[in-house]
Scaffold this active site. Structure first.
Site, PDB file in Angstrom:
ATOM      1  CE  LYS A 178      -4.486   0.863   0.346  1.00 19.09           C
ATOM      2  NZ  LYS A 178      -5.548   0.105   0.080  1.00 19.09           N
ATOM      3  CG  ASN A 181     -15.172   4.491  -7.846  1.00 17.37           C
ATOM      4  OD1 ASN A 181     -15.985   4.723  -8.918  1.00 17.37           O
ATOM      5  ND2 ASN A 181     -14.387   3.563  -8.008  1.00 17.37           N
ATOM      6  N   GLY A 228     -18.942   3.593  -2.626  1.00 19.30           N
ATOM      7  CA  GLY A 228     -20.278   3.715  -2.151  1.00 19.30           C
ATOM      8  C   GLY A 228     -21.289   4.352  -3.388  1.00 19.30           C
TER       9      GLY A 228
HETATM   10  N1  GLU Z   1      -7.402   0.187  -3.136  1.00 22.42           N
HETATM   11  C1  GLU Z   1      -8.093  -0.949  -3.623  1.00 22.42           C
HETATM   12  C2  GLU Z   1      -8.150  -1.843  -2.459  1.00 22.42           C
HETATM   13  O1  GLU Z   1      -8.015  -1.342  -1.023  1.00 22.42           O
HETATM   14  C3  GLU Z   1      -7.615  -1.536  -5.003  1.00 22.42           C
HETATM   15  C4  GLU Z   1      -6.319  -2.103  -4.700  1.00 22.42           C
HETATM   16  C5  GLU Z   1      -5.817  -2.592  -6.338  1.00 22.42           C
HETATM   17  O2  GLU Z   1      -6.538  -2.676  -7.058  1.00 22.42           O
HETATM   18  O3  GLU Z   1      -4.647  -2.920  -6.142  1.00 22.42           O
HETATM   19  O4  GLU Z   1      -8.509  -3.075  -2.553  1.00 22.42           O
END
Ligand code: GLU
Length: 413
Positions: free
Chosen positions: A103, A218, A220
């Site tokens: 992340k 996006n 919700g």
């Molecule tokens: N940010 C999204 C999540 O928390 C998507 C992550 C992704 O597609 O790599 O799952």
């Protein structure tokens, strides 16, 4: 170790105890592989340089490249990014897609940036992390307050640095530049598929329930639209400015246009304004938190009246709240399953980029349905075999089992 990541590790320990997992593997899963913090100098429109702080946490890549979004938010901090990176590791394993977890984040209030400043910040992020990301290394994607345009800038900057067009370095790109059809609605659609499976298992009919959706970004908003179009009654929705309520049900299409025009869901003509706290405490059967972490916590947990909570955001229920909710027999459909549709279609986008062959939306959605329902079925089966209503622990069992097996087979030495 601060609070949020502490809770994450507690949940890991609790699950491993139930599973009787060997300590060696547990030791590895307790810590991220790599934490990177960088300074991002950005030339602001007023001619001054502002230095932002950016993070990338690469949690574990035993099952495939690190994978996970980048969050732009003023409250981003390392403890949060570590937790989110861990959840991505579990999420990809539960969904059974060949990724690890990671992340990223930047401490910034995007609402205070011009479009040019936002572009320069996104490009600075790509430059700063260029040696650490890549299609087979670590593949970022959108998260809170990042979007396809930001992914396009990151992909462009990275491709310039490497001297090769490299669409597979990020997912969630616009379809015009090798994004996937259906990625923008994937998290919501995936959540909807899981939701309908749960209703089916619990023998609950569409017309017996009211829904409340917290968060109208996006995820919700698209969930509310999908559910509304499928004939569900949504009586309340909210965004950061407040919530609206109509016990007869909201026309979500009209709420979407109202938000597009006014910038918020509040002051919608066919509803009354209520507070965000009130929305969480409505007597609706289904509560769908689709915003930030810790929305349901020890302060409000006892006031929650929902029967089912569908976690479309990451980490909306704290550990203390979860214990209280479980005692009240409220079923929590955990984030690592409920919102995995986003990363599942990110995987499809990446496959399309690597093979340079692009799919129709119907194939994307059919494959998403298959992948997420398979994940749901295994999690549900484990939950039933544990004789409780703890779907989160069941999901963790599925994910950790896959991670531990991969660690064992690849070897630790
Ligand atoms: N940010 C999204 C999540 O928390 C998507 C992550 C992704 O597609 O790599 O799952």
């Amino acid at each position: 170790m601060s609070k949020q990541f502490n809770e994450v590790i507690d949940q890991l320990n609790k699950t491993c105890k139930i599973m009787n997992v060997d300590n060696n593997e547990l030791e590895i899963l307790r810590k991220p592989d790599r934490i990177i913090e960088i300074s991002l100098p950005v030339l602001m429109d007023n001619g001054r340089v502002k230095v932002f702080t950016g993070f990338r946490v690469q949690y574990n890549n035993i099952r495939g490249p690190y994978k996970g979004g980048i969050r732009f938010h003023p409250k981003v901090n390392l403890d949060e990014v570590k937790s989110l990176a861990f959840w991505m590791t579990i999420k990809c394993a539960v969904a059974n897609i060949p990724y690890g977890g990671g992340k990223g984040g930047v401490i910034v209030d995007v609402k205070k940036l011009s479009q040019g400043e936002l572009e320069r910040l996104s490009r600075a992020y790509a430059r700063g992390f260029a040696d650490f990301i890549g299609p087979l290394k670590d593949v970022p994607a959108p998260d809170v307050y990042t979007n396809p345009q930001i992914m396009a800038w990151i992909m462009d900057e990275y491709s310039r640095i490497k001297g090769e067009n490299t669409p597979g370095v990020v997912t969630g790109k616009p379809v015009e530049i090798n994004g996937s059809l259906g990625r923008d609605t994937a998290t919501s659609l995936g959540g909807f598929f899981v939701f309908e499976q749960v209703l089916d298992k619990m023998k609950i009919k569409k017309n017996q329930i009211n829904l409340a959706v917290q968060g109208f970004g996006n995820v919700g908003m698209n969930f509310a639209l999908i559910a509304y179009n499928a004939g569900y009654k949504i009586t309340a929705v909210s965004d950061s400015k407040g919530a609206i309520y109509n016990e007869k049900g909201l026309n979500i299409k009209e709420v979407v246009s109202h938000k597009q025009i006014t910038g918020s869901v509040i002051n919608f003509k066919n509803a009354k304004n209520i507070t965000n706290e009130k929305l969480l405490e409505l007597p609706n059967e289904i509560l769908i938190p689709a915003a930030l972490e810790n929305a349901i916590n020890k302060k409000n947990a006892n006031k929650i009246k929902a029967k089912i909570i569908l976690e479309l955001g990451n980490g909306p229920v704290t550990q203390e709240a979860e214990i209280k909710l479980q005692k009240k027999h409220i079923l929590i459909i955990p984030d690592v399953l409920a919102n995995s549709g986003g990363v599942i279609v990110s995987y499809f986008e990446w496959v399309q980029n690597l093979t340079n062959y692009y799919w129709e939306q119907t194939k994307v959605e059919a494959d998403l349905k298959k992948q997420i329902i398979n994940a749901f079925k295994i999690v549900w089966q484990i939950m039933e075999s544990q004789n409780n209503n703890d779907m989160r622990t069941a999901a963790y069992i599925v994910g950790i089992r896959r991670l531990v097996n991969a660690l064992k087979i690849r070897g630790i030495k």
